[in-house]
Design a protein around this motif. Structure first.
Motif, PDB file in Angstrom:
ATOM      1  N   UNK A   1      46.799 170.504  26.039  1.00  0.00           N
ATOM      2  CA  UNK A   1      46.584 170.702  27.472  1.00  0.00           C
ATOM      3  C   UNK A   1      45.187 170.321  27.934  1.00  0.00           C
ATOM      4  N   UNK A   2      44.208 170.324  27.030  1.00  0.00           N
ATOM      5  CA  UNK A   2      42.835 170.013  27.448  1.00  0.00           C
ATOM      6  C   UNK A   2      42.789 168.664  28.152  1.00  0.00           C
ATOM      7  N   UNK A   3      43.479 167.668  27.592  1.00  0.00           N
ATOM      8  CA  UNK A   3      43.456 166.319  28.177  1.00  0.00           C
ATOM      9  C   UNK A   3      44.192 166.259  29.511  1.00  0.00           C
ATOM     10  N   UNK A   4      45.171 167.144  29.714  1.00  0.00           N
ATOM     11  CA  UNK A   4      45.906 167.152  30.981  1.00  0.00           C
ATOM     12  C   UNK A   4      45.168 167.948  32.053  1.00  0.00           C
TER      13      UNK A   4
ATOM     14  N   UNK B   1      35.507 168.217  29.933  1.00  0.00           N
ATOM     15  CA  UNK B   1      35.797 169.002  28.732  1.00  0.00           C
ATOM     16  C   UNK B   1      34.658 168.932  27.727  1.00  0.00           C
ATOM     17  N   UNK B   2      34.007 167.768  27.658  1.00  0.00           N
ATOM     18  CA  UNK B   2      32.884 167.609  26.727  1.00  0.00           C
ATOM     19  C   UNK B   2      31.648 168.344  27.215  1.00  0.00           C
ATOM     20  N   UNK B   3      31.425 168.326  28.518  1.00  0.00           N
ATOM     21  CA  UNK B   3      30.228 168.956  29.091  1.00  0.00           C
ATOM     22  C   UNK B   3      30.381 170.472  29.218  1.00  0.00           C
TER      23      UNK B   3
ATOM     24  N   UNK C   1      33.094 175.552  26.652  1.00  0.00           N
ATOM     25  CA  UNK C   1      33.439 176.977  26.700  1.00  0.00           C
ATOM     26  C   UNK C   1      34.396 177.276  27.850  1.00  0.00           C
ATOM     27  N   UNK C   2      34.155 176.645  29.000  1.00  0.00           N
ATOM     28  CA  UNK C   2      35.052 176.854  30.148  1.00  0.00           C
ATOM     29  C   UNK C   2      36.433 176.281  29.859  1.00  0.00           C
ATOM     30  N   UNK C   3      36.485 175.082  29.283  1.00  0.00           N
ATOM     31  CA  UNK C   3      37.770 174.470  28.951  1.00  0.00           C
ATOM     32  C   UNK C   3      38.533 175.341  27.952  1.00  0.00           C
TER      33      UNK C   3
ATOM     34  N   UNK D   1      42.205 177.101  28.518  1.00  0.00           N
ATOM     35  CA  UNK D   1      43.334 176.680  27.678  1.00  0.00           C
ATOM     36  C   UNK D   1      43.789 177.779  26.723  1.00  0.00           C
ATOM     37  N   UNK D   2      42.889 178.697  26.378  1.00  0.00           N
ATOM     38  CA  UNK D   2      43.305 179.832  25.547  1.00  0.00           C
ATOM     39  C   UNK D   2      44.336 180.703  26.266  1.00  0.00           C
ATOM     40  N   UNK D   3      44.331 180.668  27.611  1.00  0.00           N
ATOM     41  CA  UNK D   3      45.340 181.420  28.359  1.00  0.00           C
ATOM     42  C   UNK D   3      46.737 180.919  28.017  1.00  0.00           C
ATOM     43  N   UNK D   4      46.856 179.613  27.793  1.00  0.00           N
ATOM     44  CA  UNK D   4      48.160 179.035  27.465  1.00  0.00           C
ATOM     45  C   UNK D   4      48.655 179.544  26.118  1.00  0.00           C
ATOM     46  N   UNK D   5      47.766 179.546  25.128  1.00  0.00           N
ATOM     47  CA  UNK D   5      48.158 180.021  23.794  1.00  0.00           C
ATOM     48  C   UNK D   5      48.565 181.488  23.823  1.00  0.00           C
ATOM     49  N   UNK D   6      48.002 182.251  24.771  1.00  0.00           N
ATOM     50  CA  UNK D   6      48.291 183.686  24.858  1.00  0.00           C
ATOM     51  C   UNK D   6      49.526 183.997  25.703  1.00  0.00           C
ATOM     52  N   UNK D   7      50.102 182.983  26.342  1.00  0.00           N
ATOM     53  CA  UNK D   7      51.259 183.199  27.216  1.00  0.00           C
ATOM     54  C   UNK D   7      52.514 183.460  26.389  1.00  0.00           C
TER      55      UNK D   7
END
Length: 266
Positions: free
Chosen positions: A152-155, A162-164, A167-169, A173-179
């Motif tokens: 999902x990071x790329x989407x 994402x590179x800059x 931590x925010x990215x 995206x960790x919200x998705x893994x926790x869903x």
């Protein structure tokens, strides 16, 4: 965090901002929770009671048997407003939240003051995209959610963002893994089945459509389609991928505030 009792479970929500101020409802994207709006809350809460909630199947809200529908998710919003005795509110939704906003504008416009839909479309994707994802998530469970997070990071963000801001990215995206896999699959079905292309003209509330220039999930063309079919709708675009509220940050917040506060119709 607070909860409202629906007929079949509890909906998790949070309110920030001055009591008595106009209400602004924020609706999350597929695979995130109400924390996706953290960037906006400080700015929005200066003018509004900001009402965020976890869509059914996400975060700390109820997970019921799927598939879901956007109508069902829209009625959850109406139930939340009723439970909190809120007659009318502004509404801002992103992606799936934007589909919910369209449904509300079409079917419950009398409950809305102004409507903002972001990184969305009247129809998002085809069954050929959604069905394999639903099958994989239901089969592989948590492992599939982790794989979706990594993809999902790329989407959700442009590579430079994402590179800059790793931590925010990661936080988003960790919200998705926790869903919940069950909740995610049920919501995928809701997005798959939604198609408002022939009903957009029924929306009569003031509307702002926001898109991301680099959004491959819901490209700007989908935002233009909505704007062209809703009388008087405004359009804004930011350099961002799918989560323009996170990537564009303050610029996104100020754009939404300018729209909501225009004419002092708050």
């Amino acid at each position: 965090m607070k909860r409202v009792q629906l007929a079949d479970g509890e909906l998790n929500y949070q309110i920030d901002g001055p009591q008595g101020a106009p209400v602004l409802v924020l609706s999350n994207s597929l695979g995130t929770d109400l924390g996706m709006w953290d960037t906006q809350v400080a700015a929005f809460a200066k003018h509004f009671q900001v009402l965020r909630y976890d869509t059914r199947g996400h975060g700390q809200s109820l997970v019921t048997e799927g598939p879901y529908s956007i109508e069902q998710l829209g009625r959850d919003v109406l139930a939340l407003l009723d439970a909190l005795q809120i007659e009318r509110a502004h509404f801002c939704g992103l992606s799936m939240g934007g589909l919910i906003g369209q449904w509300l504008g079409i079917n419950a416009g009398e409950r809305l003051k102004k409507l903002v839909v972001c990184n969305t479309a009247a129809k998002i994707g085809e069954p050929s995209v959604w069905n394999p994802r639903i099958e994989t998530v239901l089969r592989d469970g948590a492992a599939a959610m982790v794989a979706l997070r990594d993809a999902s990071i790329a989407r959700w963000f442009t590579p430079d963002y994402a590179q800059a801001h790793p931590e925010q990215a990661k936080r988003i995206t960790d919200m998705l893994a926790a869903t919940s896999p069950q909740g995610y699959a049920a919501n995928c079905a809701a997005v798959r089945d939604a198609d408002f292309r022939d009903q957009l003209g029924w929306i009569k509330v003031p509307m702002l459509v926001i898109a991301g220039t680099q959004d491959a999930v819901t490209p700007p063309s989908g935002g233009h389609f909505i704007q062209e079919r809703v009388s008087g709708a405004q359009y804004a675009e930011f350099y961002a991928a799918h989560l323009s509220n996170v990537q564009a940050g303050e610029a996104f917040s100020q754009c939404v505030l300018a729209f909501l506060l225009a004419d002092k119709a708050v």
